[in-house]
Design a protein around this motif. Structure first.
Motif, PDB file in Angstrom:
ATOM      1  N   UNK A 144       1.025  -1.139   0.160  1.00 36.29           N
ATOM      2  CA  UNK A 144      -0.191   0.086  -0.063  1.00 36.29           C
ATOM      3  C   UNK A 144       0.917   1.358   0.211  1.00 36.29           C
ATOM      4  N   UNK A 145       0.227   2.367   0.047  1.00 36.06           N
ATOM      5  CA  UNK A 145       0.837   3.723   0.100  1.00 36.06           C
ATOM      6  C   UNK A 145       0.496   4.408   1.389  1.00 36.06           C
ATOM      7  N   UNK A 146       1.441   5.420   1.662  1.00 38.02           N
ATOM      8  CA  UNK A 146       1.014   6.253   2.857  1.00 38.02           C
ATOM      9  C   UNK A 146      -0.361   7.008   2.767  1.00 38.02           C
TER      10      UNK A 146
ATOM     11  N   UNK B 226       9.624   8.570   9.200  1.00 38.08           N
ATOM     12  CA  UNK B 226      10.291   7.202   9.118  1.00 38.08           C
ATOM     13  C   UNK B 226       9.504   6.289   8.097  1.00 38.08           C
ATOM     14  N   UNK B 227       8.178   6.425   8.541  1.00 36.17           N
ATOM     15  CA  UNK B 227       7.303   5.455   7.215  1.00 36.17           C
ATOM     16  C   UNK B 227       7.341   6.014   6.057  1.00 36.17           C
ATOM     17  N   UNK B 228       7.653   7.466   5.698  1.00 32.22           N
ATOM     18  CA  UNK B 228       7.421   7.944   4.288  1.00 32.22           C
ATOM     19  C   UNK B 228       8.951   7.654   3.756  1.00 32.22           C
TER      20      UNK B 228
ATOM     21  N   UNK C 125       6.989  -1.385   7.472  1.00 34.27           N
ATOM     22  CA  UNK C 125       7.917  -0.359   7.003  1.00 34.27           C
ATOM     23  C   UNK C 125       9.297  -0.968   6.378  1.00 34.27           C
ATOM     24  N   UNK C 126       9.542  -1.136   5.173  1.00 36.09           N
ATOM     25  CA  UNK C 126      10.859  -1.824   4.649  1.00 36.09           C
ATOM     26  C   UNK C 126      11.934  -1.103   4.928  1.00 36.09           C
ATOM     27  N   UNK C 127      13.076  -1.977   5.136  1.00 34.15           N
ATOM     28  CA  UNK C 127      14.253  -1.445   5.442  1.00 34.15           C
ATOM     29  C   UNK C 127      15.280  -2.634   5.717  1.00 34.15           C
TER      30      UNK C 127
ATOM     31  N   UNK D 115      11.158  -5.911   7.710  1.00 31.93           N
ATOM     32  CA  UNK D 115       9.933  -4.981   7.894  1.00 31.93           C
ATOM     33  C   UNK D 115      10.062  -4.477   9.539  1.00 31.93           C
ATOM     34  N   UNK D 116      10.128  -3.158   9.666  1.00 27.33           N
ATOM     35  CA  UNK D 116       9.936  -2.434  10.749  1.00 27.33           C
ATOM     36  C   UNK D 116       8.623  -2.325  11.142  1.00 27.33           C
TER      37      UNK D 116
END
Length: 390
Positions: free
Chosen positions: A301-303, A321-323, A350-352, A385-386
């Protein structure tokens, strides 16, 4: 050697915008019409290899005191705390940007979408305001270069000519198709008129008799009985289709291409009454992101979509952080959670990449937990993902 110039300065880390330790040096040399830039860093410790952009700092006078524009010249990979970079440029027009060697005020190592950890080397002892740092875009750099600007103007003229030619062709095609449709309409109207005239002539040519009137009444009754039989057949077929569907899909909903009336199961809810969270999963591809099934039915999905959901804590989706994760990986993960003691039903991921620096940033914005992902399209072993359950 009149054109020979040489500048050497130290590179300092600026975590959070505050000057910290020395992490290397930058050397710039101009000789025989070439600008040679060398960057060497040591002690930039990251848990995984990190890629930083190398920039020259220009336009210091166009900003507030201490502000600069960063013009990208390349990238450097920092692995186990060490990174080396070297390249050659035209000192009179660096990377076709219109900037010269005299316009440079220093060197920077940074990433455009991350302001937590950046490094700068100033050629003069002056103020550096990290909050007033901007990144030069390719369009802006090309606009300052007369050669590139002339090329872009030539391309624009060609595009305009092609666009005008295409519009003219479309207009002529529309006129031709309009004429064809108009002639077709006239022909059909003429045929309709001739058929009506033939029918009227046939009716008026036959005198009205009692036998003909009786025959017409019988025909009308027969047509009514036929219509009733067809309606009964349709209702019977609909009942059979509904029974078959309920036997094969006891928990499902009717397919979109099945046109049945008054066949909605009694326990089914209209789409208007469906929870907003469940609407996210409609017509989306599910992602196989994790090895276990604690998180399931995961979708990207998107923010902007998350902001439309009735999430009680606005800080969950309205944070940098999410953006930041979305702009780096072009998605946010949203899915369902198995039954648990916390009574949470959904999660936001949130991917990272897992490292101490990113873990610190994630915890500041409420994403304290990390789950490793085995997605085949992200081969890095530190990718995951966080997440936060809601």
């Amino acid at each position: 050697m009149a054109d020979y110039k040489r500048l050497v300065s130290y590179i300092y880390a600026y975590p959070g915008g505050v000057r910290d330790k020395n992490v290397g040096f930058a050397k710039a040399e101009v000789r025989n019409g070439q600008f040679k830039l060398t960057v060497s860093v040591k002690g930039v410790y990251t848990d995984t290899p990190e890629l930083f952009g190398v920039y020259v700092m220009v336009d210091g006078k166009k900003h507030q005191p201490g502000g600069f524009t960063l013009l990208k010249t390349g990238t450097v990979m920092v692995n186990q705390g060490i990174g080396q970079y070297q390249d050659l440029f035209n000192p009179m027009n660096i990377n076709q940007s219109g900037y010269t060697f005299e316009d440079i005020s220093g060197i920077a190592l940074a990433r455009e979408n991350e302001d937590f950890y950046r490094m700068f080397s100033l050629w003069e002892d002056c103020i550096l305001n990290t909050e007033d740092i901007t990144f030069a875009q390719p369009e802006a750099a090309a606009a300052s270069n007369p050669v590139a600007q002339a090329d872009s103007e030539e391309v624009s003229v060609k595009e305009q000519v092609n666009r005008t030619t295409g519009q003219e062709a479309e207009r002529k095609s529309a006129e031709m198709s309009g004429n064809v449709r108009e002639s077709e309409t006239v022909r059909r109207n003429a045929e309709d008129v001739s058929e009506n005239e033939v029918e009227e002539a046939a009716v008026t040519s036959k005198p009205a008799t009692p036998e003909s009137a009786q025959s017409a009444g019988q025909q009308a009754d027969l047509q009514q009985e036929t219509a009733q039989m067809k309606a009964q057949q349709v209702r019977a077929m609909e009942a059979v289709q509904e029974l078959l569907f309920r036997n094969t899909n006891p928990q499902g909903t009717m397919p979109q291409n099945t046109k049945l009336q008054d066949t909605t199961p009694q326990n089914a809810k209209p789409q208007e009454e469906m929870p907003a969270f469940e609407k996210v999963f409609i017509n989306r591809d599910f992602i196989d992101a994790f090895e276990d099934d604690y998180f399931y039915d995961c979708v990207e999905v998107t923010p902007e979509l998350l902001k439309q959901l009735p999430i009680e804590d606005d800080a969950v989706v309205n944070n940098s952080f999410l953006v930041h994760g979305y702009y780096n990986f072009k998605h946010i993960l949203f899915g369902k959670v198995c039954e648990n003691d916390n009574n949470t039903r959904y999660f936001i991921g949130v991917p990272g990449m897992y490292c101490n620096r990113e873990r610190f940033m994630a915890s500041m914005f409420g994403f304290c937990n990390f789950k490793k992902s085995h997605r085949s399209d992200y081969s890095n072993p530190y990718f995951g993902y966080w997440y936060q359950e809601i």
